[in-house]
Structure formats: C-alpha cells, structure tokens
Design an enzyme around this catalytic site. Structure first.
Site, PDB file in Angstrom:
ATOM      1  N   HIS A   1       0.819  -1.215   0.000  1.00 24.86           N
ATOM      2  CA  HIS A   1       0.000   0.000   0.000  1.00 24.86           C
ATOM      3  C   HIS A   1       0.853   1.265   0.000  1.00 24.86           C
ATOM      4  O   HIS A   1       0.336   2.358  -0.202  1.00 24.86           O
ATOM      5  CB  HIS A   1      -0.925   0.002   1.220  1.00 24.86           C
TER       6      HIS A   1
ATOM      7  N   ASP B   1       3.414   9.626  -0.757  1.00 16.09           N
ATOM      8  CA  ASP B   1       2.255   8.811  -0.380  1.00 16.09           C
ATOM      9  C   ASP B   1       2.058   7.725  -1.430  1.00 16.09           C
ATOM     10  O   ASP B   1       2.094   8.027  -2.634  1.00 16.09           O
ATOM     11  CB  ASP B   1       1.001   9.703  -0.309  1.00 16.09           C
TER      12      ASP B   1
HETATM   13  P1  ADP Z   1      -3.420   6.370   4.826  1.00 15.12           P
HETATM   14  O1  ADP Z   1      -3.706   4.972   4.416  1.00 15.12           O
HETATM   15  O2  ADP Z   1      -1.973   6.730   4.779  1.00 15.12           O
HETATM   16  O3  ADP Z   1      -4.013   6.740   6.145  1.00 15.12           O
HETATM   17  P2  ADP Z   1      -5.279   7.309   2.693  1.00 15.12           P
HETATM   18  O4  ADP Z   1      -5.578   8.693   2.254  1.00 15.12           O
HETATM   19  O5  ADP Z   1      -4.947   6.382   1.593  1.00 15.12           O
HETATM   20  O6  ADP Z   1      -4.093   7.403   3.774  1.00 15.12           O
HETATM   21  O7  ADP Z   1      -6.520   6.705   3.459  1.00 15.12           O
HETATM   22  C1  ADP Z   1      -7.057   7.296   4.603  1.00 15.12           C
HETATM   23  C2  ADP Z   1      -8.470   6.778   4.841  1.00 15.12           C
HETATM   24  O8  ADP Z   1      -8.866   7.079   6.181  1.00 15.12           O
HETATM   25  C3  ADP Z   1      -9.491   7.431   3.938  1.00 15.12           C
HETATM   26  O9  ADP Z   1     -10.492   6.483   3.611  1.00 15.12           O
HETATM   27  C4  ADP Z   1     -10.054   8.562   4.815  1.00 15.12           C
HETATM   28  O10 ADP Z   1     -11.371   8.963   4.484  1.00 15.12           O
HETATM   29  C5  ADP Z   1     -10.026   7.911   6.179  1.00 15.12           C
HETATM   30  N1  ADP Z   1      -9.877   8.900   7.253  1.00 15.12           N
HETATM   31  C6  ADP Z   1      -8.877   9.790   7.393  1.00 15.12           C
HETATM   32  N2  ADP Z   1      -9.047  10.535   8.486  1.00 15.12           N
HETATM   33  C7  ADP Z   1     -10.179  10.110   9.062  1.00 15.12           C
HETATM   34  C8  ADP Z   1     -10.900  10.486  10.250  1.00 15.12           C
HETATM   35  N3  ADP Z   1     -10.463  11.455  11.081  1.00 15.12           N
HETATM   36  N4  ADP Z   1     -12.040   9.824  10.540  1.00 15.12           N
HETATM   37  C9  ADP Z   1     -12.470   8.846   9.718  1.00 15.12           C
HETATM   38  N5  ADP Z   1     -11.839   8.433   8.604  1.00 15.12           N
HETATM   39  C10 ADP Z   1     -10.705   9.059   8.273  1.00 15.12           C
HETATM   40  O1  F6P Z   2      -0.701   1.830   4.023  1.00 13.94           O
HETATM   41  C1  F6P Z   2      -0.647   2.749   5.046  1.00 13.94           C
HETATM   42  C2  F6P Z   2      -0.853   2.179   6.441  1.00 13.94           C
HETATM   43  O2  F6P Z   2       0.262   1.813   7.102  1.00 13.94           O
HETATM   44  C3  F6P Z   2      -1.786   1.013   6.441  1.00 13.94           C
HETATM   45  O3  F6P Z   2      -1.169  -0.167   6.770  1.00 13.94           O
HETATM   46  C4  F6P Z   2      -2.837   1.424   7.394  1.00 13.94           C
HETATM   47  O4  F6P Z   2      -4.020   1.478   6.666  1.00 13.94           O
HETATM   48  C5  F6P Z   2      -2.572   2.858   7.790  1.00 13.94           C
HETATM   49  O5  F6P Z   2      -1.384   3.217   7.232  1.00 13.94           O
HETATM   50  C6  F6P Z   2      -2.712   3.090   9.267  1.00 13.94           C
HETATM   51  O6  F6P Z   2      -1.541   2.835   9.989  1.00 13.94           O
HETATM   52  P1  F6P Z   2      -1.500   2.075  11.370  1.00 13.94           P
HETATM   53  O7  F6P Z   2      -2.077   0.721  11.133  1.00 13.94           O
HETATM   54  O8  F6P Z   2      -0.063   2.049  11.748  1.00 13.94           O
HETATM   55  O9  F6P Z   2      -2.342   2.865  12.323  1.00 13.94           O
END
Ligand code: ADP
Ligand code: F6P
Length: 471
Positions: A165, A377
């Site tokens: 990811h 990212d």
């Molecule tokens: P990462 O996997 O690094 O966290 P992404 O942007 O790919 O980043 O995915 C983040 C996911 O978490 C998205 O589906 C987003 O809507 C969700 N998300 C982020 N912040 C919040 C929050 N405060 N409450 C609920 N969902 C959240």
């Molecule tokens: O791909 C990004 C990631 O490390 C995922 O494994 C997971 O969805 C997200 O970030 C949240 O991180 P953690 O599991 O360390 O809270």
C-alpha cells in the site's frame, strides 16, 4: 501440517483487522481501524466468503475469532514487546521512513528485525491453518514482507499474493536496510506482488537484480526466477475506492444538509478549504500550514472569507516523530488562529479525532478546494474520495509525490516543497472559473468511476491467479 476445521478459499492477512479493540466508557468495544488499507479492503471483502487475519490493536492475548460483515475475523496476538519492536520499531521506525524518501531518518535495530520475523511467522502459521487446499492468500503491506516465504514453507499448495500500500523505495535508499535480503527473499516466495505505481514495481525488480547477486536469481521483464525454480511476477495495480458508494453517500439528503450546516457553522465563508490526513510526517501538513500562514499574513487569503478545516487523525502516537509533528501542527494552528481570528471565527478549524463515514462525506461535499499535499504517499485515497463525493464545482490541489497524481492528472498538481508555487496553485484553484473547475472535475469523476476498488481487487486477483503469466 494439520488443517483447522474451518477453512477458507480466500484469506486476507494485514497487520490490522478492519476493526480495533478500544476502551470506551470503561468497556472494550470494536471500532473501525484507521487508514486506507481498511477503507479499501472492507468494501472488497463485504459479501465475499473469506477470513481476515490481523492484530486487534491492543497488546496481549488475542480475542477469539468472530464474524463481521459475512467475514471471519481472526485476531493474531502481539505482546507489548512485539508492539514496540515489530510494529513501532521495524515497521514504523525502519521500513516506513525508508519507504517515504527518508523524510525522517530511519532507525535500524537488530532486536526489531528479530521481532518482525517472529510476528511474520505467526501470521504465516495462522494463514496456513485457515486456508483451504489450493486457497488464495492475499497478504498486505510492508508489515508482512516475510510472511509469503514462511507461508510457502508451510503450505506449498497455496496461491500467495502481496500488495504494497506504500511506495517501494529506490534501491539507493532500500539498500540502507540491514535486513534487505531477508525482505526480498520473503517477498519472492509469493506468486504475484502488486504495487501502487510502475516505479515501485521497477524499484523492487531493480533491488532484486542488484542486491541478490549470490542467490542465483534472474529477472526477465517483470518476472523474477529463483534458484529453486519458483517464479514471481511484480507489477503495478493502483488501488482505489468504492466510488459509487462514496458518491451515493454524498448525494443523500442527510449528508447534503450536514454539508450546508458545516458551512453555516463556519460563518458561510466564500471559500472553504479542507485537508484530511492521518497525523503523519509524510502527509505534508507542516508545509501546507506554512503556505496558508504566509497567505493569511500577506493578504492573498482573507481570514474572514477563506476558512480551512484540517482533520488530522491520531496515528502511531507513541513514536517520537509523530509526537513532534503533532506539536508542530498544533503550534502552527494556534499561531495562525491567534494572529488572524475574529471573535468566534478562527480561520483554521483543527479536528484531531476520527469521524463516521457520513461526516467525512459531508466535509468533502462542503469543501470548495481539497488540499492533498503529501511529501510522499503510496496512493492517497482521500484525494479520490473528494473527487467521488464532490460535484463539478470542486477543485483538488494534489501533490506530485502521491500515487494518485498518476491518475488524477486534471487536479491542480503541486510540489509541496516549493511553498511559493504551492501558494500560487492554491490561489489558482480558488479563483478558477466554474467552466475550468467543471472540466477538470468531470475528467476526474470519469477516472475514479472507471477505476474503482472492485476493479482493483478483480485485477489483483486475476493477476495472482495467472501469475507469472500476464492476464
Ligand atoms: P493512509 O492509508 O496513509 O491513512 P489514505 O488517504 O490512503 O491514507 O486513506 C485514509 C483513509 O482514512 C481514507 O479512507 C479517509 O477517508 C479515512 N480517514 C482519514 N481521516 C479520518 C478520520 N479522522 N475519521 C475517519 N476516517 C478518516
Ligand atoms: O498503508 C498505510 C498504512 O500503514 C496502512 O497499513 C494502514 O491502513 C494505515 O497506514 C494506518 O496505519 P496504522 O495501522 O499504523 O495505524
């Protein structure tokens, strides 16, 4: 090895289960886990008959397996030391920064590496017990890079796939990792490896070619042939979101009314900007706030007309680098609001907590301009969620350093390190004509509708089924 009674044709393994065990009002309850992996896999798995192996989010004994959304969830136990060494240490202190351009310096400790191996073996043992004869096991992310090898040793009959990811680092950075050979060998036991971008797959193949010189491997096109006759294919399969699900949710009366209410609560600003990120140093929140602070100071943004919401989800809070970024962000928000607020009307609203999906959708609908400016990212699903949720009046400012930038080419692309140009890009997005915004948003709507998470999962599973051939 003996197989358990209950066996599945599809087994998912990820560091976390889709739900986390948390304490709420003195009781232990399950709550949705943070992050993009869960957002994506939850919609892929709903309605499929399968099992999901993962950690419950708390140290100690694993809770018993249970059903959720038609899926069997199998918690894997991690001791407090393993949480420290495998999760916070090797995964998030070594691999995470290394995979994100060394934004903070990675730390390497032998004790962390040993714990990583132990936990990867435990995940492999759990999957080996749950998988039916010739089943498919889909392993996820950087926390489980050795699992394919350990699982192959236990169950040679399985189809094993792995999806990363996050970015796979260029070999010049990856080669810093003392355990680099073990990581590559761990992955090569899979049949298919999926990456977010072509560059990530190429980085992996290059690392195999350059670093496994004593292993008698050969790399032909996108397939690695190992000395024992095994073949492993590596290719890009960019992840996506449940586009229709998000668009439908955003179109409901409840969400639209809530979006209007959010704008009203903020004093019906002329322009509403939004950032939504885990509070992680990779997300570029510091750079974004610096740009906005300068713009409020210089007057290119009027604090009474232009408001900014920053959602910063708590993440990996025991790690020092995360404590630093939290402190910095909170200080900067305090400073901006201290300098530019009028009574009851701060320019920046900072929200450091999780929200239900419909509240997230309401924020996407409410925002005129979405700021997604990570320094690095793998994909960034938030960018795609905004596009899916917002109508043709929206605008997306997107960092060139995200996987999403390869697909959302009609966004306002920016280099977040270049603060001066980022500021100009934000102004362009704010001031764009309705025609220009509509043209860009329409093209991006088409992109996310065509390439949604179901299509991603089908592509991955087809690639895995026919590997090392291409479908
Ligand atoms: P990462 O996997 O690094 O966290 P992404 O942007 O790919 O980043 O995915 C983040 C996911 O978490 C998205 O589906 C987003 O809507 C969700 N998300 C982020 N912040 C919040 C929050 N405060 N409450 C609920 N969902 C959240
Ligand atoms: O791909 C990004 C990631 O490390 C995922 O494994 C997971 O969805 C997200 O970030 C949240 O991180 P953690 O599991 O360390 O809270």
């Amino acid at each position: 090895m003996p197989l358990s009674q209950e066996r599945f044709d599809l087994v998912i393994a990820a560091n976390r289960l889709p739900v986390d065990r948390v304490r709420e009002g003195g009781r232990s309850v399950w709550r949705r886990s943070p992050g993009g992996l869960v957002t994506a896999m939850e919609s892929v798995m709903s309605g499929r008959d399968g099992a999901w192996i993962g950690w419950s989010g708390v140290p100690g004994k694993a809770p018993a397996a249970f059903e959720q959304g038609g899926m069997r969830l199998h918690p894997v136990a991690l001791s407090a030391e393993e949480v420290r060494d495998y999760y916070e240490g090797f995964s998030n202190g070594s691999l995470w920064p290394l995979s994100h351009d060394d934004i903070v310096p990675p730390t390497f400790k032998r004790r962390w590496q040993a714990a990583y191996e132990t936990v990867n073996r435990r995940f492999a043992e759990a999957a080996a017990k749950l998988a039916a004869e010739k089943a498919t096991v889909w392993v996820h992310d950087y926390q489980l890079q050795q699992m394919p090898q350990f699982l192959r040793e236990l169950r040679p009959d399985l189809r094993i796939g792995w999806f990363n990811h996050i970015p796979f680092p260029p070999v010049e950075l990856f080669m810093q990792l003392p355990a680099r050979d073990a990581m590559l060998r761990g992955l090569l036991a899979a049949d298919f490896l999926g990456f977010q971008r072509r560059t990530d797959a190429q980085n992996f193949l290059r690392a195999c070619r350059q670093l496994l010189v004593d292993d008698d491997i050969s790399v032909r096109a996108d397939v690695v042939h190992t000395a024992d006759g095994h073949e492993c294919r590596a290719a890009a399969v960019p992840i996506s979101i449940d586009t229709r699900g998000m668009a439908e949710l955003a179109a409901t009366a409840k969400v639209r009314e809530r979006a209007a209410e959010i704008r009203e609560q903020l004093g019906n600003p002329k322009h509403l900007l939004l950032g939504v990120d885990r509070l992680d140093y990779t997300k570029g929140i510091r750079h974004r706030l610096k740009a906005l602070e300068e713009m409020y100071r210089e007057g290119s943004l009027d604090p009474t007309e232009t408001k900014f919401i920053q959602v910063a989800t708590p993440s990996r809070e025991r790690l020092e680098a995360y404590q630093h970024i939290k402190r910095d962000v909170e200080q900067t928000v305090g400073r901006i609001n201290g300098e530019h607020s009028s009574f009851g009307a701060p320019p920046v609203t900072y929200l450091h907590r999780s929200f239900p999906r419909d509240e997230m959708a309401a924020m996407f609908v409410a925002a005129d301009v979405m700021l997604v400016t990570p320094l690095r990212d793998g994909m960034n699903l938030v960018a795609k969620e905004y596009v899916a949720a917002h109508d043709e009046t929206g605008a997306l400012v997107l960092s060139e350093f995200t996987g999403a930038a390869n697909e959302l080419k009609q966004s306002y692309l920016c280099n977040p390190h270049d603060i001066a140009r980022t500021k100009r890009t934000i102004v362009r997005a704010i001031e764009a004509s309705p025609e220009e915004r509509a043209r860009r948003m329409r093209a991006m709507h088409r992109q996310v509708l065509r390439h949604d998470v179901q299509r991603w999962a089908e592509r991955f599973l087809t690639d895995l089924a026919v590997a090392p051939r291409q479908p």
